[in-house]
Design an enzyme around this catalytic site. Structure first.
Site, PDB file in Angstrom:
ATOM      1  N   ASP A   1       1.686  -1.416  12.370  1.00 14.10           N
ATOM      2  CA  ASP A   1       2.023  -1.965  11.047  1.00 14.10           C
ATOM      3  C   ASP A   1       2.349  -3.456  11.206  1.00 14.10           C
ATOM      4  OD1 ASP A   1       3.652  -2.852   8.803  1.00 14.10           O
ATOM      5  OD2 ASP A   1       3.603  -0.756   8.171  1.00 14.10           O
TER       6      ASP A   1
ATOM      7  N   THR B   1      -1.065   7.685  -0.722  1.00 13.50           N
ATOM      8  CA  THR B   1      -2.369   7.627  -1.419  1.00 13.50           C
ATOM      9  C   THR B   1      -3.264   6.518  -0.867  1.00 13.50           C
ATOM     10  OG1 THR B   1      -1.552   6.035  -3.035  1.00 13.50           O
ATOM     11  CG2 THR B   1      -1.240   8.375  -3.561  1.00 13.50           C
TER      12      THR B   1
ATOM     13  N   ARG C   1       0.857  -1.185   0.000  1.00 11.51           N
ATOM     14  CA  ARG C   1       0.000   0.000   0.000  1.00 11.51           C
ATOM     15  C   ARG C   1       0.893   1.235   0.000  1.00 11.51           C
ATOM     16  NH1 ARG C   1      -4.119   1.570   4.926  1.00 11.51           N
ATOM     17  NH2 ARG C   1      -2.209   2.116   6.021  1.00 11.51           N
TER      18      ARG C   1
ATOM     19  N   ASP D   1       5.729  -4.752   9.717  1.00 12.62           N
ATOM     20  CA  ASP D   1       6.891  -4.320  10.502  1.00 12.62           C
ATOM     21  C   ASP D   1       6.972  -5.087  11.818  1.00 12.62           C
ATOM     22  OD1 ASP D   1       7.389  -2.541   8.513  1.00 12.62           O
ATOM     23  OD2 ASP D   1       6.957  -0.741   9.687  1.00 12.62           O
TER      24      ASP D   1
HETATM   25  C1  PRP Z   1      -0.710  -3.960   4.995  1.00  8.81           C
HETATM   26  C2  PRP Z   1      -1.601  -5.133   5.299  1.00  8.81           C
HETATM   27  C3  PRP Z   1      -2.554  -5.141   4.130  1.00  8.81           C
HETATM   28  C4  PRP Z   1      -2.711  -3.669   3.823  1.00  8.81           C
HETATM   29  C5  PRP Z   1      -4.025  -3.202   4.397  1.00  8.81           C
HETATM   30  O1  PRP Z   1       0.265  -4.311   4.092  1.00  8.81           O
HETATM   31  O2  PRP Z   1      -0.905  -6.338   5.472  1.00  8.81           O
HETATM   32  O3  PRP Z   1      -2.048  -5.836   3.003  1.00  8.81           O
HETATM   33  O4  PRP Z   1      -1.618  -2.984   4.487  1.00  8.81           O
HETATM   34  O5  PRP Z   1      -4.309  -1.911   4.027  1.00  8.81           O
HETATM   35  P1  PRP Z   1      -5.531  -1.562   3.057  1.00  8.81           P
HETATM   36  O6  PRP Z   1      -6.711  -2.342   3.510  1.00  8.81           O
HETATM   37  O7  PRP Z   1      -5.697  -0.075   3.275  1.00  8.81           O
HETATM   38  O8  PRP Z   1      -5.127  -1.880   1.639  1.00  8.81           O
HETATM   39  P2  PRP Z   1       1.397  -3.273   3.602  1.00  8.81           P
HETATM   40  O9  PRP Z   1       0.945  -2.582   2.366  1.00  8.81           O
HETATM   41  O10 PRP Z   1       1.816  -2.415   4.748  1.00  8.81           O
HETATM   42  O11 PRP Z   1       2.573  -4.228   3.157  1.00  8.81           O
HETATM   43  P3  PRP Z   1       3.450  -5.278   4.026  1.00  8.81           P
HETATM   44  O12 PRP Z   1       2.558  -6.457   4.304  1.00  8.81           O
HETATM   45  O13 PRP Z   1       4.575  -5.606   3.119  1.00  8.81           O
HETATM   46  O14 PRP Z   1       3.891  -4.605   5.292  1.00  8.81           O
HETATM   47  N1  URA Z   2      -1.652  -1.893   7.448  1.00 10.22           N
HETATM   48  C1  URA Z   2      -1.217  -2.254   8.684  1.00 10.22           C
HETATM   49  O1  URA Z   2      -0.247  -3.027   8.794  1.00 10.22           O
HETATM   50  N2  URA Z   2      -1.840  -1.743   9.758  1.00 10.22           N
HETATM   51  C2  URA Z   2      -2.888  -0.895   9.675  1.00 10.22           C
HETATM   52  O2  URA Z   2      -3.432  -0.482  10.707  1.00 10.22           O
HETATM   53  C3  URA Z   2      -3.330  -0.531   8.379  1.00 10.22           C
HETATM   54  C4  URA Z   2      -2.688  -1.035   7.289  1.00 10.22           C
END
Ligand code: PRP
Ligand code: URA
Length: 210
Positions: free
Chosen positions: A201, A107, A103, A204
């Site tokens: 997150d 944006t 994500r 993370d």
């Molecule tokens: C996080 C999470 C989802 C997304 C949710 O991933 O694991 O995939 O954000 O957000 P949304 O519903 O607004 O799309 P992230 O994009 O942070 O990637 P990561 O898993 O690599 O940390």
């Molecule tokens: N992605 C995450 O990992 N945590 C949130 O709260 C939203 C998006």
């Protein structure tokens, strides 16, 4: 779209520890796996099965086996990877495909950076794994991807969701056979698109900062 929110003290307890900012990555990873196994029990309630006849040491009797084509489990990288082991423990005959999505934190739009799935998902039941359903952008894109390839139904397992993301997914998946199984439905999204109270997150906390 059906939404099932788990209501069980063990799940709420494990989520409480997961949410706590003091919980270190090794404990966070172990709890994520345990939570998925508990949620997978509910998520696989409608897994397709066939009746088989077997011989016990005493008599012949009927039982069930998981139908073919085998169900497909799709973790959304990165954070969804932390849910994979817990899921395949419960559904060991499933096949596993991967979707890498991230994500944009400005944006809040998702982009897909990796995909390793069968070209044809006709007649396949799919189980998508992603701990966080925030705006619903990432999960919505993943679900669309699977239906475009012919999936018959999609069940997503998420640890936490925001009401805004559930509403967006309802719209995006209208007319599709979609089930969402949640550990908890939280209050809202904050101004940065984070789930409140949430757990921060997820990627993370599972794997460290990138
Ligand atoms: C996080 C999470 C989802 C997304 C949710 O991933 O694991 O995939 O954000 O957000 P949304 O519903 O607004 O799309 P992230 O994009 O942070 O990637 P990561 O898993 O690599 O940390
Ligand atoms: N992605 C995450 O990992 N945590 C949130 O709260 C939203 C998006």
């Amino acid at each position: 779209m059906r939404v099932h929110v788990a209501d069980h003290p063990l799940i709420t307890h494990k989520l409480t520890v997961l949410r706590d900012e003091r919980t270190p990555s090794p404990v966070f990873r172990a709890l994520t796996e345990e939570l998925v196994t508990l949620l997978a029990y509910e998520a696989t309630r409608n897994v397709r099965t066939e009746t088989v006849t077997i011989q016990t040491p005493v008599t012949r009797t009927e039982g069930l086996e998981i139908s073919r084509p085998r169900p497909l489990v799709v973790p959304i990288l990165r954070a969804g990877l932390g849910m994979l082991d817990g899921m395949v423990k419960l559904l060991p005959t499933a096949e596993v495909g991967f979707l890498g999505m991230v994500r944009n934190e400005e944006t809040l739009e998702p982009t897909t950076y990796a995909e390793r799935l069968p070209d044809d998902l006709s007649d396949r039941q799919c189980f998508v794994l992603d701990p966080m359903l925030a705006t619903g952008g990432s999960l919505g894109a993943a679900i669309e991807f699977l239906f475009d390839r012919g999936a018959v139904d999609v069940t997503a397992i998420c640890l936490l969701a925001a009401p805004e993301g559930i509403a967006a997914l309802e719209k995006a998946t209208e007319g599709r056979d979609v089930t969402i199984v949640l550990g908890a439905l939280d209050e809202r999204l904050d101004e940065n698109g984070y789930i409140v109270p949430g757990l921060g997150d997820a990627g993370d906390r599972l794997y460290g900062l990138v």
